[in-house]
Design an enzyme around this catalytic site. Structure first.
Site, PDB file in Angstrom:
ATOM      1  N   HIS A  53       0.678  -0.931  -0.281  1.00 50.00           N
ATOM      2  CA  HIS A  53      -0.288  -0.397  -0.166  1.00 50.00           C
ATOM      3  C   HIS A  53       0.728   1.020  -0.155  1.00 50.00           C
ATOM      4  CE1 HIS A  53      -2.877  -3.104   2.024  1.00 50.00           C
ATOM      5  NE2 HIS A  53      -3.305  -2.520   1.548  1.00 50.00           N
ATOM      6  N   ASP A  56       2.114   2.162   4.149  1.00 48.80           N
ATOM      7  CA  ASP A  56       3.696   1.074   4.093  1.00 48.80           C
ATOM      8  C   ASP A  56       5.112   0.488   3.287  1.00 48.80           C
ATOM      9  OD1 ASP A  56       0.997  -1.186   5.144  1.00 48.80           O
ATOM     10  OD2 ASP A  56       1.498  -2.240   2.421  1.00 48.80           O
ATOM     11  N   MET A  87       2.503  -6.077  -7.326  1.00 47.86           N
ATOM     12  CA  MET A  87       0.954  -4.665  -7.182  1.00 47.86           C
ATOM     13  C   MET A  87       1.077  -4.366  -6.305  1.00 47.86           C
ATOM     14  SD  MET A  87      -1.373  -5.588  -4.853  1.00 47.86           S
ATOM     15  CE  MET A  87      -1.765  -6.779  -3.879  1.00 47.86           C
ATOM     16  N   GLU A 180     -11.241  -6.367  -5.231  1.00 47.79           N
ATOM     17  CA  GLU A 180     -11.165  -6.846  -3.999  1.00 47.79           C
ATOM     18  C   GLU A 180     -12.749  -7.414  -3.261  1.00 47.79           C
ATOM     19  OE1 GLU A 180      -7.626  -7.348  -1.984  1.00 47.79           O
ATOM     20  OE2 GLU A 180      -8.273  -8.786  -0.217  1.00 47.79           O
ATOM     21  N   LYS A 182     -15.194  -8.298  -0.219  1.00 44.18           N
ATOM     22  CA  LYS A 182     -15.000  -8.834   1.570  1.00 44.18           C
ATOM     23  C   LYS A 182     -16.175  -8.878   2.363  1.00 44.18           C
ATOM     24  CE  LYS A 182     -12.312  -8.554   5.600  1.00 44.18           C
ATOM     25  NZ  LYS A 182     -10.854  -7.636   6.695  1.00 44.18           N
ATOM     26  N   GLU A 216      -9.760 -13.578  -2.179  1.00 47.01           N
ATOM     27  CA  GLU A 216      -9.669 -13.836  -1.313  1.00 47.01           C
ATOM     28  C   GLU A 216      -9.673 -15.128  -0.428  1.00 47.01           C
ATOM     29  OE1 GLU A 216      -7.277 -11.276   1.616  1.00 47.01           O
ATOM     30  OE2 GLU A 216      -8.449 -12.754   3.161  1.00 47.01           O
ATOM     31  N   HIS A 219     -11.291 -14.340   2.364  1.00 42.93           N
ATOM     32  CA  HIS A 219     -12.815 -13.735   2.034  1.00 42.93           C
ATOM     33  C   HIS A 219     -14.200 -14.283   1.799  1.00 42.93           C
ATOM     34  CE1 HIS A 219     -10.304  -9.996   2.080  1.00 42.93           C
ATOM     35  NE2 HIS A 219      -9.665 -10.067   3.424  1.00 42.93           N
ATOM     36  N   ASP A 244      -5.100 -13.652  -3.657  1.00 48.38           N
ATOM     37  CA  ASP A 244      -4.724 -13.970  -2.846  1.00 48.38           C
ATOM     38  C   ASP A 244      -5.113 -14.917  -2.113  1.00 48.38           C
ATOM     39  OD1 ASP A 244      -4.194 -11.146  -2.883  1.00 48.38           O
ATOM     40  OD2 ASP A 244      -5.798 -10.031  -1.325  1.00 48.38           O
ATOM     41  N   ASP A 254     -12.049 -12.136   9.724  1.00 52.42           N
ATOM     42  CA  ASP A 254     -10.369 -12.684   9.232  1.00 52.42           C
ATOM     43  C   ASP A 254      -9.168 -12.534   9.534  1.00 52.42           C
ATOM     44  OD1 ASP A 254      -9.340 -11.337   6.480  1.00 52.42           O
ATOM     45  OD2 ASP A 254      -8.909 -10.090   6.874  1.00 52.42           O
ATOM     46  N   ASP A 256      -6.763 -14.651   7.995  1.00 50.07           N
ATOM     47  CA  ASP A 256      -5.772 -14.573   7.357  1.00 50.07           C
ATOM     48  C   ASP A 256      -4.201 -15.851   7.596  1.00 50.07           C
ATOM     49  OD1 ASP A 256      -6.932 -12.159   5.457  1.00 50.07           O
ATOM     50  OD2 ASP A 256      -5.989 -10.837   6.883  1.00 50.07           O
ATOM     51  N   ASP A 286      -1.022 -12.795   1.027  1.00 53.41           N
ATOM     52  CA  ASP A 286      -2.405 -11.953   1.627  1.00 53.41           C
ATOM     53  C   ASP A 286      -3.463 -12.434   2.983  1.00 53.41           C
ATOM     54  OD1 ASP A 286      -3.187  -9.829   2.820  1.00 53.41           O
ATOM     55  OD2 ASP A 286      -5.022  -9.354   1.573  1.00 53.41           O
TER      56      ASP A 286
HETATM   57  C1  GLT Z   1      -5.284  -5.534   4.420  1.00 54.08           C
HETATM   58  C2  GLT Z   1      -6.844  -6.920   3.951  1.00 54.08           C
HETATM   59  C3  GLT Z   1      -6.394  -7.984   2.902  1.00 54.08           C
HETATM   60  C4  GLT Z   1      -6.185  -6.504   0.907  1.00 54.08           C
HETATM   61  C5  GLT Z   1      -5.544  -6.028   1.437  1.00 54.08           C
HETATM   62  C6  GLT Z   1      -5.175  -4.756   0.205  1.00 54.08           C
HETATM   63  S1  GLT Z   1      -5.448  -4.555   3.296  1.00 54.08           S
HETATM   64  O1  GLT Z   1      -4.835  -6.019   5.160  1.00 54.08           O
HETATM   65  O2  GLT Z   1      -7.346  -7.550   5.000  1.00 54.08           O
HETATM   66  O3  GLT Z   1      -7.503  -8.628   2.444  1.00 54.08           O
HETATM   67  O4  GLT Z   1      -5.716  -7.194   0.202  1.00 54.08           O
HETATM   68  O5  GLT Z   1      -5.468  -3.463   0.346  1.00 54.08           O
HETATM   69 MN    MN Z   2      -6.087  -9.413   0.294  1.00 56.24          MN
HETATM   70 MN    MN Z   3      -7.788 -11.241   4.405  1.00 56.46          MN
END
Ligand code: GLT
Ligand code: MN
Ligand code: MN
Length: 386
Positions: A53, A56, A87, A180, A182, A216, A219, A244, A254, A256, A286
């Site tokens: 980002h 970042d 990206m 993306e 979510k 993702e 998500h 992702d 979330d 991750d 991600d």
């Molecule tokens: C954030 C989010 C991710 C996205 C990122 C891109 S930032 O961490 O949870 O799923 O891909 O903005």
């Molecule tokens: Mn993501």
């Molecule tokens: Mn996520």
């Protein structure tokens, strides 16, 4: 055999291995690394690329002089390590200014600021070599639907993307957008919550050819959906511009997690799909390490994401070569040329001909479908006993 190589296109965001382990209930458990240190860590574990980002890399309040120094040092780190930037994206969620959204905020000043911030971030991403630009609308949603009309939100989001597509064209950038979805978190409800909703929305844009999706795993799993099916739909539409990878229990916050940490069977079908169709984009992880991890363990996390992908890739090859599995698949998919005339599409003759057929429904329903055997073979292959 399971060592990552550049051709695997494994990438991580600065925010992934750079995650410091904070959560809504607790402070950071790891000290922050600089972007240059993160690039070095990623090079050490064998990643191909790094994504970011805008903030970042360059803090939101940095002066122009600071920006130039940071970018110079980052470029040097990329050169030293051979990592690339496939990206980039915009942080449109962390700063309080985005508390009611960015492109969909009720405040026209905030919407304009979000557009300006994104143009600057696109410039930065392109300067570092990015060819895919992700839009994750984390704050584009509501807690109370009395605050915003979803039709207004859709219109605002569409106008923003149309504006930015023109910006990219006007500057002659080689850049595609990947949206993306979510379903929720950090907002109670986020607009365009699934891959399917994003795909439909893209067709309402002025330049749909420039815009695809960045699905993702976590998500779609939050929404309890089959991720591989969502990816397949995106692929079928020619819209799988980025992906992702991570993992997640259904219906949770979330999480991750490390790729393949939770739902190994789903991860297998996903890798098999990507490899079978010949997806050639980034395999972007991600994800972030558990809060309990130190940086040695963060490296184990990053290596684990890539290693699991490569193990599953090898399992997919075995699946495709396994004579018992392939014989079953051939049996299940046995060709019958009787109705080949239907694949030419509709004609009055074809309709007439089909209407004249008398089907033996009972016989058809007795067709053997040994999916239990097939699934058990798949499970045994994954468990390593085949
Ligand atoms: C954030 C989010 C991710 C996205 C990122 C891109 S930032 O961490 O949870 O799923 O891909 O903005
Ligand atoms: Mn993501
Ligand atoms: Mn996520």
């Amino acid at each position: 055999m399971y060592d990552p190589k550049p051709e695997h296109k494994f990438t991580f965001g600065l925010w992934t291995v750079g995650n410091v382990g904070a959560d809504p209930f607790g402070r950071a458990t790891r000290t922050a690394l600089s972007p240059v240190e993160i690039v070095q860590l990623l090079a050490e574990v064998g990643a191909y690329g790094v994504n970011f980002h805008d903030n970042d890399l360059v803090p939101i309040d940095a002066t122009a002089v600071e920006r130039d120094r940071i970018v110079r040092e980052f470029k040097q780190a990329l050169e030293d390590t051979g990592l690339v930037v496939p990206m980039a994206t915009t942080d449109l969620f962390r700063d309080p200014v985005f508390k009611d959204g960015a492109f969909t905020s009720n405040d026209p000043n905030v919407r304009a600021y979000a557009l300006q911030k994104t143009m600057n971030a696109i410039d930065l991403g392109v300067e570092l070599g990015a060819t895919v630009y992700v839009f994750w609308g984390g704050r584009e949603g509501t807690e109370t639907d009395s605050s915003k009309n979803p039709l207004d939100a859709a219109k605002r989001f569409r106008e923003a993307l149309n504006f930015l597509c023109e910006y990219v064209k006007d500057n002659g950038y080689n850049l595609k957008f990947a949206l993306e979805p979510k379903p929720n978190e950090p907002r109670s409800d986020i607009y365009l919550p699934t891959v399917g909703s994003m795909l439909a929305f893209i067709e309402t844009l002025e330049h749909p050819e420039m815009v695809g999706v960045n699905p993702e795993v976590a998500h779609e799993h939050m929404a309890g959906l089959n991720f591989m099916h969502a990816v397949a739909q995106a692929w079928d539409a020619g819209k799988l511009f980025h992906i992702d990878l991570n993992d997640q229990k259904f219906g949770r916050y979330d999480q991750d997690f490390r790729f393949g940490a939770e739902m190994i069977k789903q991860a297998f079908y996903l890798v098999k799909f990507l490899e079978d169709v010949g997806y050639s984009g980034s395999r972007h992880f991600d994800a972030h390490a558990y809060r309990s991890a130190d940086y040695d363990d963060v490296k184990a996390f990053a290596r684990g994401c890539m290693r699991t992908y490569l193990i599953l890739k090898e399992k997919a090859q075995r699946f495709n070569q396994d004579s018992e599995i392939q014989a079953l698949l051939a049996e299940i998919n046995a060709h019958d040329s009787t109705y080949d005339y239907l694949s030419a599409g509709y004609s009055a003759e074809a309709a007439e001909r089909l209407k004249a057929v008398s089907f033996d429904r009972v016989a058809l329903s007795q067709r053997k479908l040994p999916y239990e055997r097939l699934d058990q073979l798949t499970v045994e292959l994954l468990l390593g006993v085949r």
